[in-house]
Design a protein around this motif. Structure first.
Motif, PDB file in Angstrom:
ATOM      1  N   LEU A   1       1.389  18.338   8.505  1.00  0.00           N
ATOM      2  CA  LEU A   1       2.043  16.961   8.278  1.00  0.00           C
ATOM      3  C   LEU A   1       3.352  16.794   8.726  1.00  0.00           C
ATOM      4  O   LEU A   1       3.607  15.644   8.999  1.00  0.00           O
ATOM      5  N   PHE A   2       4.079  17.636   9.025  1.00  0.00           N
ATOM      6  CA  PHE A   2       5.477  17.554   9.734  1.00  0.00           C
ATOM      7  C   PHE A   2       5.002  16.778  11.184  1.00  0.00           C
ATOM      8  O   PHE A   2       5.536  15.878  11.700  1.00  0.00           O
ATOM      9  N   THR A   3       4.203  17.375  11.815  1.00  0.00           N
ATOM     10  CA  THR A   3       3.661  16.981  13.276  1.00  0.00           C
ATOM     11  C   THR A   3       2.868  15.510  13.065  1.00  0.00           C
ATOM     12  O   THR A   3       3.255  14.556  13.780  1.00  0.00           O
ATOM     13  N   LYS A   4       2.202  15.318  11.963  1.00  0.00           N
ATOM     14  CA  LYS A   4       1.427  14.098  11.796  1.00  0.00           C
ATOM     15  C   LYS A   4       2.522  12.903  11.680  1.00  0.00           C
ATOM     16  O   LYS A   4       2.414  11.837  12.212  1.00  0.00           O
ATOM     17  N   ILE A   5       3.537  13.115  10.816  1.00  0.00           N
ATOM     18  CA  ILE A   5       4.487  12.047  10.482  1.00  0.00           C
ATOM     19  C   ILE A   5       5.661  11.750  11.601  1.00  0.00           C
ATOM     20  O   ILE A   5       6.068  10.882  11.882  1.00  0.00           O
ATOM     21  N   THR A   6       6.065  12.826  12.278  1.00  0.00           N
ATOM     22  CA  THR A   6       7.146  12.714  13.234  1.00  0.00           C
ATOM     23  C   THR A   6       6.623  12.650  14.605  1.00  0.00           C
ATOM     24  O   THR A   6       7.593  12.249  15.584  1.00  0.00           O
ATOM     25  N   GLY A   7       5.382  13.101  14.766  1.00  0.00           N
ATOM     26  CA  GLY A   7       4.875  13.326  16.161  1.00  0.00           C
ATOM     27  C   GLY A   7       5.262  14.554  16.858  1.00  0.00           C
ATOM     28  O   GLY A   7       4.948  14.748  18.018  1.00  0.00           O
ATOM     29  N   LEU A   8       6.188  15.427  16.218  1.00  0.00           N
ATOM     30  CA  LEU A   8       6.578  16.528  17.065  1.00  0.00           C
ATOM     31  C   LEU A   8       6.338  17.548  15.976  1.00  0.00           C
ATOM     32  O   LEU A   8       6.225  17.643  14.829  1.00  0.00           O
TER      33      LEU A   8
END
Length: 326
Positions: free
Chosen positions: A260-267
């Motif tokens: 989810l962190f990668t999905k939302i922030t792109g990183l």
């Protein structure tokens, strides 16, 4: 703090919504105001049946909480921010900073309501584009590499479209050039249409370079990730705490948290942390008060060589050289 609520959907007549909530005078496609809430103007254009574009060029005269409550979830909002101060995007009591250092591009599903907190004196320049989901899916399906994934991307049972990151330099340059065009230019509408479609194109190009993560997201998930982002930014001088620690704070499994962190922030969490740590190193060097070695110590780098290598990889120059040019 004064609360202003906007109720809208892809079919909303935006100029009516804005004049009813913020006040002002309608002059063609412009809403112009100089009141106790704000001064400046909005430019609203229905570019085609299922795409609306808005230019927001205003200065706030009060501390405000702006709530955007969606009547339907049949659209995607693209928000491109240029601001002189921080604007906080809020879910419940958690926020992420929009503007100068953290996040200046939000792509958000109409299924999620949003809130923004602004302080008195904040000047905001925003390009907002609202696109009907079915039309956006038609655009995506024209891209061969995305055609197979498009069904899952727009499946509301499987996926929520959300991203909070940084604009590419191409988008920033386009917006800055457009901002120079006088509002009374006879071709202003044409220039705005061109800008909007170019920004949509840049967004679609980003989909080609980013890992597409299919996942349903609820507001509590976004709140947890925003809280985690705030924690990482507040502790950027320290050592990276690790995904296990961060996921425990977010009440998620490590795999769900990272996804989810990668999905939302792109990183990924680590990439986000180290990118902001390097930004902090750059800011410290710019003060002129610390040597490169002292910056490395302050930011808990293992040694000066590691900082120099990371800095050069990100900015194309070694920190000592960068400091000598200041």
């Amino acid at each position: 703090m004064k609360v202003i609520q906007h109720f809208y959907s892809a079919e909303t007549k935006w100029i009516d919504v804005l004049v009813n909530t913020l006040g002002g005078t309608i002059e063609g496609n412009f809403l112009i105001a100089d009141n106790e809430i704000y001064c400046g103007r909005h430019y609203i254009l229905e570019m085609e049946e299922r795409i609306w574009g808005i230019v927001i060029d205003i200065s706030y005269r009060d501390n405000l909480l702006l709530e955007y409550i969606n009547k339907k979830n049949n659209f995607i909002g693209l928000y491109f921010y240029l601001t002189d101060k921080d604007v906080n995007f809020i879910l419940d009591n958690e926020s992420t900073i929009l503007g100068k250092t953290d996040c200046n591009l939000i792509v958000i599903d109409g299924a999620l309501d949003t809130r923004y907190a602004v302080t008195q004196g904040t000047e905001v320049y925003v390009i907002c584009i609202f696109i009907d989901k079915e039309l956006l899916q038609e655009f995506v399906e024209k891209i061969p590499r995305l055609k197979l994934a498009s069904k899952d991307i727009f499946d509301e049972e499987k996926n929520t479209i959300i991203s909070m990151g940084r604009m590419g330099i191409e988008s920033i340059d386009l917006i800055r050039d457009f901002k120079k065009i006088p509002y009374d230019n006879s071709l202003f509408e044409l220039y705005f249409r061109a800008l909007s479609y170019n920004l949509i194109g840049h967004f679609l190009e980003r989909l080609l370079t980013q890992k597409i993560i299919i996942s349903k997201v609820i507001e509590d998930d976004v709140k947890s990730i925003l809280a985690s982002k705030v924690y990482l930014l507040e502790n950027v001088d320290e050592v990276f705490p690790g995904v296990e620690f961060l996921s425990h704070q977010a009440f998620m499994s490590a795999s769900k948290y990272k996804k989810l962190f990668t999905k939302i922030t792109g990183l990924s969490p680590g990439a986000f942390f180290y990118s902001n740590k390097l930004q902090r190193a750059k800011e410290l060097l710019e003060t002129g008060g610390l040597t490169v070695s002292e910056v490395a110590d302050k930011l808990n780098y293992t040694n000066i060589s590691y900082l120099a290598k990371r800095f050069n990889n990100k900015y194309g120059i070694f920190p000592k050289e960068y400091q000598s040019f200041l």
